[in-house]
Design a protein around this motif. Structure first.
Motif, PDB file in Angstrom:
ATOM      1  N   PHE A 148       0.845  -1.194   0.000  1.00 39.85           N
ATOM      2  CA  PHE A 148       0.000   0.000   0.000  1.00 39.85           C
ATOM      3  C   PHE A 148       0.883   1.248   0.000  1.00 39.85           C
ATOM      4  O   PHE A 148       1.766   1.399   0.823  1.00 39.85           O
ATOM      5  CB  PHE A 148      -0.900  -0.023   1.241  1.00 39.85           C
ATOM      6  N   MET A 149       0.670   2.123  -0.960  1.00 39.96           N
ATOM      7  CA  MET A 149       1.401   3.380  -1.089  1.00 39.96           C
ATOM      8  C   MET A 149       2.923   3.203  -1.166  1.00 39.96           C
ATOM      9  O   MET A 149       3.674   4.105  -0.800  1.00 39.96           O
ATOM     10  CB  MET A 149       1.061   4.329   0.060  1.00 39.96           C
ATOM     11  N   GLN A 151       6.508   3.400  -2.414  1.00 33.90           N
ATOM     12  CA  GLN A 151       7.060   4.476  -3.243  1.00 33.90           C
ATOM     13  C   GLN A 151       8.216   4.024  -4.139  1.00 33.90           C
ATOM     14  O   GLN A 151       8.362   4.493  -5.253  1.00 33.90           O
ATOM     15  CB  GLN A 151       7.541   5.606  -2.328  1.00 33.90           C
ATOM     16  N   TYR A 170       3.252   3.920  -5.955  1.00 32.71           N
ATOM     17  CA  TYR A 170       4.046   4.900  -6.697  1.00 32.71           C
ATOM     18  C   TYR A 170       5.011   4.128  -7.618  1.00 32.71           C
ATOM     19  O   TYR A 170       4.568   3.338  -8.425  1.00 32.71           O
ATOM     20  CB  TYR A 170       4.765   5.840  -5.734  1.00 32.71           C
ATOM     21  N   GLU A 171       6.296   4.281  -7.432  1.00 33.52           N
ATOM     22  CA  GLU A 171       7.248   3.718  -8.397  1.00 33.52           C
ATOM     23  C   GLU A 171       7.838   2.371  -7.972  1.00 33.52           C
ATOM     24  O   GLU A 171       8.853   1.949  -8.523  1.00 33.52           O
ATOM     25  CB  GLU A 171       8.360   4.733  -8.658  1.00 33.52           C
ATOM     26  N   LEU A 226      -3.363   8.141 -10.566  1.00 26.33           N
ATOM     27  CA  LEU A 226      -3.789   8.873  -9.367  1.00 26.33           C
ATOM     28  C   LEU A 226      -2.703   9.832  -8.881  1.00 26.33           C
ATOM     29  O   LEU A 226      -2.775  10.329  -7.766  1.00 26.33           O
ATOM     30  CB  LEU A 226      -4.146   7.890  -8.243  1.00 26.33           C
ATOM     31  N   TYR A 227      -1.702  10.061  -9.692  1.00 22.76           N
ATOM     32  CA  TYR A 227      -0.600  10.920  -9.260  1.00 22.76           C
ATOM     33  C   TYR A 227      -1.061  12.364  -9.083  1.00 22.76           C
ATOM     34  O   TYR A 227      -0.488  13.120  -8.313  1.00 22.76           O
ATOM     35  CB  TYR A 227       0.550  10.876 -10.267  1.00 22.76           C
ATOM     36  N   ASN A 228      -2.086  12.761  -9.835  1.00 22.57           N
ATOM     37  CA  ASN A 228      -2.611  14.122  -9.709  1.00 22.57           C
ATOM     38  C   ASN A 228      -4.124  14.064  -9.593  1.00 22.57           C
ATOM     39  O   ASN A 228      -4.762  13.144 -10.108  1.00 22.57           O
ATOM     40  CB  ASN A 228      -2.194  14.981 -10.917  1.00 22.57           C
ATOM     41  N   PHE A 229      -4.685  15.045  -8.893  1.00 24.47           N
ATOM     42  CA  PHE A 229      -6.131  15.099  -8.701  1.00 24.47           C
ATOM     43  C   PHE A 229      -6.859  15.233 -10.032  1.00 24.47           C
ATOM     44  O   PHE A 229      -6.560  16.110 -10.824  1.00 24.47           O
ATOM     45  CB  PHE A 229      -6.501  16.309  -7.838  1.00 24.47           C
ATOM     46  N   LYS A 230      -7.829  14.345 -10.252  1.00 29.21           N
ATOM     47  CA  LYS A 230      -8.716  14.462 -11.417  1.00 29.21           C
ATOM     48  C   LYS A 230     -10.083  13.993 -10.959  1.00 29.21           C
ATOM     49  O   LYS A 230     -10.193  12.942 -10.323  1.00 29.21           O
ATOM     50  CB  LYS A 230      -8.257  13.547 -12.562  1.00 29.21           C
ATOM     51  N   ILE A 231     -11.092  14.715 -11.281  1.00 29.33           N
ATOM     52  CA  ILE A 231     -12.444  14.332 -10.854  1.00 29.33           C
ATOM     53  C   ILE A 231     -12.847  12.997 -11.477  1.00 29.33           C
ATOM     54  O   ILE A 231     -13.590  12.219 -10.899  1.00 29.33           O
ATOM     55  CB  ILE A 231     -13.473  15.437 -11.188  1.00 29.33           C
ATOM     56  N   TYR A 237     -11.628   5.675  -5.564  1.00 30.46           N
ATOM     57  CA  TYR A 237     -11.448   5.717  -4.113  1.00 30.46           C
ATOM     58  C   TYR A 237     -12.624   5.065  -3.398  1.00 30.46           C
ATOM     59  O   TYR A 237     -13.746   5.220  -3.797  1.00 30.46           O
ATOM     60  CB  TYR A 237     -11.303   7.173  -3.644  1.00 30.46           C
TER      61      TYR A 237
ATOM     62  N   SER B  31     -15.476  23.161 -11.540  1.00 33.46           N
ATOM     63  CA  SER B  31     -14.250  22.354 -11.552  1.00 33.46           C
ATOM     64  C   SER B  31     -14.511  20.880 -11.272  1.00 33.46           C
ATOM     65  O   SER B  31     -13.716  20.030 -11.670  1.00 33.46           O
ATOM     66  CB  SER B  31     -13.276  22.878 -10.497  1.00 33.46           C
ATOM     67  N   GLY B  32     -15.563  20.581 -10.526  1.00 29.33           N
ATOM     68  CA  GLY B  32     -15.788  19.197 -10.106  1.00 29.33           C
ATOM     69  C   GLY B  32     -14.837  18.770  -9.002  1.00 29.33           C
ATOM     70  O   GLY B  32     -14.735  17.594  -8.685  1.00 29.33           O
ATOM     71  N   LEU B  33     -14.137  19.718  -8.419  1.00 31.00           N
ATOM     72  CA  LEU B  33     -13.175  19.400  -7.364  1.00 31.00           C
ATOM     73  C   LEU B  33     -13.535  20.141  -6.086  1.00 31.00           C
ATOM     74  O   LEU B  33     -14.024  21.269  -6.141  1.00 31.00           O
ATOM     75  CB  LEU B  33     -11.762  19.831  -7.778  1.00 31.00           C
ATOM     76  N   THR B 190      11.208  10.609  -1.521  1.00 30.51           N
ATOM     77  CA  THR B 190      11.196   9.428  -2.401  1.00 30.51           C
ATOM     78  C   THR B 190       9.913   9.390  -3.230  1.00 30.51           C
ATOM     79  O   THR B 190       9.208   8.380  -3.295  1.00 30.51           O
ATOM     80  CB  THR B 190      11.333   8.115  -1.600  1.00 30.51           C
ATOM     81  N   LEU B 191       9.599  10.500  -3.872  1.00 32.44           N
ATOM     82  CA  LEU B 191       8.390  10.587  -4.693  1.00 32.44           C
ATOM     83  C   LEU B 191       8.752  11.122  -6.070  1.00 32.44           C
ATOM     84  O   LEU B 191       9.758  11.831  -6.222  1.00 32.44           O
ATOM     85  CB  LEU B 191       7.390  11.550  -4.045  1.00 32.44           C
ATOM     86  N   PRO B 192       7.920  10.830  -7.065  1.00 30.98           N
ATOM     87  CA  PRO B 192       8.147  11.448  -8.375  1.00 30.98           C
ATOM     88  C   PRO B 192       7.887  12.961  -8.289  1.00 30.98           C
ATOM     89  O   PRO B 192       7.000  13.395  -7.551  1.00 30.98           O
ATOM     90  CB  PRO B 192       7.095  10.778  -9.277  1.00 30.98           C
ATOM     91  N   GLY B 194       6.444  16.548  -9.046  1.00 29.35           N
ATOM     92  CA  GLY B 194       5.223  17.106  -9.610  1.00 29.35           C
ATOM     93  C   GLY B 194       3.939  16.373  -9.316  1.00 29.35           C
ATOM     94  O   GLY B 194       2.874  16.769  -9.783  1.00 29.35           O
ATOM     95  N   ILE B 195       4.000  15.308  -8.518  1.00 31.86           N
ATOM     96  CA  ILE B 195       2.738  14.613  -8.201  1.00 31.86           C
ATOM     97  C   ILE B 195       2.000  15.358  -7.092  1.00 31.86           C
ATOM     98  O   ILE B 195       2.592  16.147  -6.365  1.00 31.86           O
ATOM     99  CB  ILE B 195       2.975  13.155  -7.753  1.00 31.86           C
ATOM    100  N   ASP B 196       0.716  15.113  -6.964  1.00 30.63           N
ATOM    101  CA  ASP B 196      -0.038  15.630  -5.819  1.00 30.63           C
ATOM    102  C   ASP B 196       0.133  14.635  -4.678  1.00 30.63           C
ATOM    103  O   ASP B 196      -0.498  13.575  -4.674  1.00 30.63           O
ATOM    104  CB  ASP B 196      -1.528  15.787  -6.174  1.00 30.63           C
ATOM    105  N   ARG B 198      -0.371  12.894  -1.379  1.00 35.39           N
ATOM    106  CA  ARG B 198      -1.366  12.756  -0.324  1.00 35.39           C
ATOM    107  C   ARG B 198      -0.867  11.708   0.652  1.00 35.39           C
ATOM    108  O   ARG B 198      -0.848  10.519   0.351  1.00 35.39           O
ATOM    109  CB  ARG B 198      -2.709  12.345  -0.931  1.00 35.39           C
TER     110      ARG B 198
END
Lengths: 237, 441
Positions: A148-149, A151, A170-171, A226-231, A237, B31-33, B190-192, B194-196, B198
């Motif tokens: 889970f999660m 990286q 993640y990676e 899921l790397y960036n927020f998208k509706i 989720y 936006s739907g957000l 340890t993240l890529p 530009g990601i969001d 959380r």
């Protein structure tokens, strides 16, 4: 490779006669010294936080079962548990090697940054959770929500994986030989290319898995959706 | 026939559907957000302003304001740690990450705290050399994400704070949007890039107080039982959270009320989840007293502390120290009208800026943009913070002397009255002119 030691160099620490603090203090007294010692810890009786915080080229053999956080935050040391381990074995390991001859409870190798964790038996839920670069080889099966999660780093499972494998990955990379009950959000099966075969072969060899071919495994990784927020990802989720 | 006045155009806006509600609905629809932002709760809440100090007269003797001592020192972590923290003043700097804040801002916090004789705290992104180097006393946060966590930094720290939650979002994990995940921030976590990001809201290898007791044992074994172990909780159920933290073996309990700030989280979380600092403090003190652990396990309270009066009242209610985050950033120069032109360009104004998540902070504090970050001089900003911390302390001392106290810790609930029924109920301090505490007896 384990540090070279002679039989005369083996120190026995008896947790039946010594306190946990005394045992850990003796092991940690070698931190930063560059010395190579071989310790044998007897009568662990499921002690928690045993052999944690080591930072030396030690070889530590634990003759029995341990509790939570065995070899936590390990650096350099080679810790071998001749028994089962509780929650969070080798949690946040930085380097070195931890080898469990029996089964491991949940959160094995949690957040580990480096080194190799080998579990001869099964690992419980959340194996490799939030992994940050270490390698984990489980010769049996792993429980639900494993990786889970996670990286970075790699998990190899010779048996089966439980529900929601690699959720929110993640990676990190996951190799499973048996069945996967279900994949978690954003975790997908990926092609096994030659570089993956090569790294898997190396991991299997380092974990002492003989007679197991990399071609028997499937690879799983992040779909990176899921790397960036998208509706549009709401249903994930 | 009487002529009716001409029909007026309606100028009355709805109290229910005010400008903020309309803006919220439009944002959601377009936006739907949901809205993600920084800063802290903007709604009105009962605060320490709803309490008054009584001072002294015939029945209590005051101390000479400029001549008699009123000590301010505090020891944190004396329960189990062999090296507890000793601070000159009972005002600490709360955890804020490098990532959420620029490296210059983190350095300034370290400089200011050190100059004033107090501690600063890392955040959800690990320990930077700048921060360690400029902080005489540094508290290292142990968070669910464990970004950058390693045993060397653990041993380099002066205390360890296990973060269960924070006041702005009790029950939520850290958040850092892609705009601020630069190469250095990504590498530390340890993240890529530009990601969001959380972060997890639960720790990966323990759940509940029984597990926490073992986790604390491990951290003590790794650090030789030297470091104080704090447990920080957002104000959710402070009575039980405090009691269970003590049971798990904490040296210090940190409770963060809902006025506490954040670098980024959902607006709905900031404004609608958690308890006000006033009630959180009362419950936490009560838990410690019921366990016979008040003053044995130290209590640090945070969330909306602004003035020396706030400090004095928090200590009088039973806290051993307070922590400040938002106020410290403002002391560094955040929300400064000097940058009004830039705030206007962002569609806001100094004092209302809340887009910490975007990394566009004109004051160069909650950003990773090198041009903006260069606006903050860490030496001057650190000095401003030290000035502010000294004023907080002087003001608290002024009140304490007026109440006849030779140490800030001698302030007590009896020194206060509540101005409103709500504040009396929440703080447990009787309503002025009465001995009435709603809900008691």
């Amino acid at each position: 490779m384990p540090p070279e030691v002679s039989a005369t160099n083996v120190h026995t620490l008896d947790l039946g006669a010594m306190s946990l603090r005394a045992v850990n203090a003796e092991l940690q007294s070698r931190n930063g010294t560059g010395e190579r010692y071989h310790y044998r810890v007897v009568n662990p009786h499921g002690a928690h936080a045993l052999a944690c915080g080591l930072d030396a080229a030690l070889e530590v053999e634990i003759a029995g079962n341990t509790g939570y956080y065995c070899a936590g935050m390990n650096k350099q040391a080679h810790v071998e548990v001749k028994g089962t381990v509780g929650t969070g074995v080798a949690e946040n390991m930085m380097s070195g090697r931890v080898h469990v001859h029996g089964n491991a409870s949940q959160s094995a190798g949690a957040t580990a940054h480096g080194g190799l964790l080998v579990i001869d038996g099964d690992a419980g839920a959340r194996c490799g959770i939030s992994l940050k670069g270490a390698d984990i080889v489980v010769k049996g099966s792993v429980g639900h929500m494993s990786m889970f999660m996670a990286q970075a780093g790699r998990l190899v499972v010779l048996g089966d994986a439980g529900e929601a494998l690699g959720d929110s990955l993640y990676e990190a990379r996951i190799y499973v030989r048996g069945s996967v009950k279900s994949l978690g959000a954003d975790c997908v099966e990926k092609e096994m290319r030659s570089e993956h075969m090569a790294e898997l072969e190396d991991l299997l060899a380092r974990a002492g898995c003989r007679g197991v071919s990399p071609s028997e495994f499937r690879r799983y990784g992040s779909a990176r959706q899921l790397y960036n927020f998208k509706i549009d990802n709401l249903d994930a989720y | 026939m009487t002529e009716l006045p001409p029909r007026r155009r309606s100028v009355r806006k709805s109290h229910t559907f005010d400008d903020a509600a309309l803006d919220y609905i439009r944002h959601a629809a377009w936006s739907g957000l949901y809205r993600i932002r920084g800063y802290g709760a903007k709604r009105a809440l009962p605060t320490f302003d709803d309490l008054l100090m009584k001072g002294a007269s015939m029945s209590r003797y005051p101390l000479e304001g400029y001549r008699e001592r009123c000590d301010t020192d505090v020891v944190l972590g004396s329960r189990h740690a062999s090296k507890p923290i000793r601070l000159k003043i009972p005002v600490t700097i709360a955890g804020m990450s490098f990532g959420a804040l620029s490296a210059n801002a983190k350095e300034a916090l370290g400089r200011g705290a050190t100059e004033a004789g107090t501690s600063t705290t890392t955040g959800d992104g690990g320990m930077t050399p700048e921060e360690r180097g400029h902080s005489k006393t540094l508290v290292y946060q142990y968070l669910p994400s464990r970004y950058g966590m390693n045993p060397d930094d653990l041993r380099r720290a002066d205390a360890i704070e296990i973060v269960v939650g924070q006041g702005a979002k009790p029950g939520g994990g850290g958040m850092l949007l892609g705009q601020k995940i630069t190469e250095r921030v990504a590498q530390m976590r340890t993240l890529p890039e530009g990601i969001d990001q959380r972060s997890a809201c639960r720790h990966p290898d323990w759940t509940g107080p029984d597990d926490l007791a073992i986790k604390i044992l491990e951290l003590r074994e790794i650090t030789g039982w030297e470091k104080p172990i704090y447990v920080k909780c957002g104000a959710a159920r402070p009575y039980y959270d405090t009691a269970l933290s003590v049971k798990a073996g904490a040296d210090v309990v940190v409770i963060d009320g809902m006025q506490g700030g954040t670098a980024a989280t959902q607006d709905v979380f900031i404004e609608h989840v958690g308890l006000p600092t006033l009630v959180a403090l009362k419950e936490a003190v009560q838990a410690l007293k019921d366990l016979g652990m008040h003053r044995k396990v130290q209590l640090v309270i945070g969330g909306g502390i602004r003035t020396g009066a706030d400090v004095a009242k928090a200590l009088a209610m039973g806290a051993d120290a307070v922590s400040i985050g938002t106020a410290a950033l403002i002391a560094l120069g955040d929300q400064d009208p000097h940058w009004e032109e830039d705030y206007r360009r962002l569609g806001t104004t100094a004092g209302a800026f809340e887009d910490y998540q975007d990394g566009t902070d004109p004051a160069g504090i909650t950003t990773q943009d090198p041009t903006l970050a260069a606006r903050l001089d860490p030496v001057k900003a650190g000095h401003r913070l030290a000035n502010y911390l000294r004023v907080l302390t002087l003001e608290a001392q002024t009140i304490a002397r007026a109440c006849g106290k030779s140490h800030l810790h001698n302030l007590e609930p009896e020194d206060m009255v509540a101005l409103t029924v709500e504040a009396a109920a929440m703080s447990g301090i009787p309503l002025a002119g009465t001995d009435w505490v709603p809900g008691r007896g």
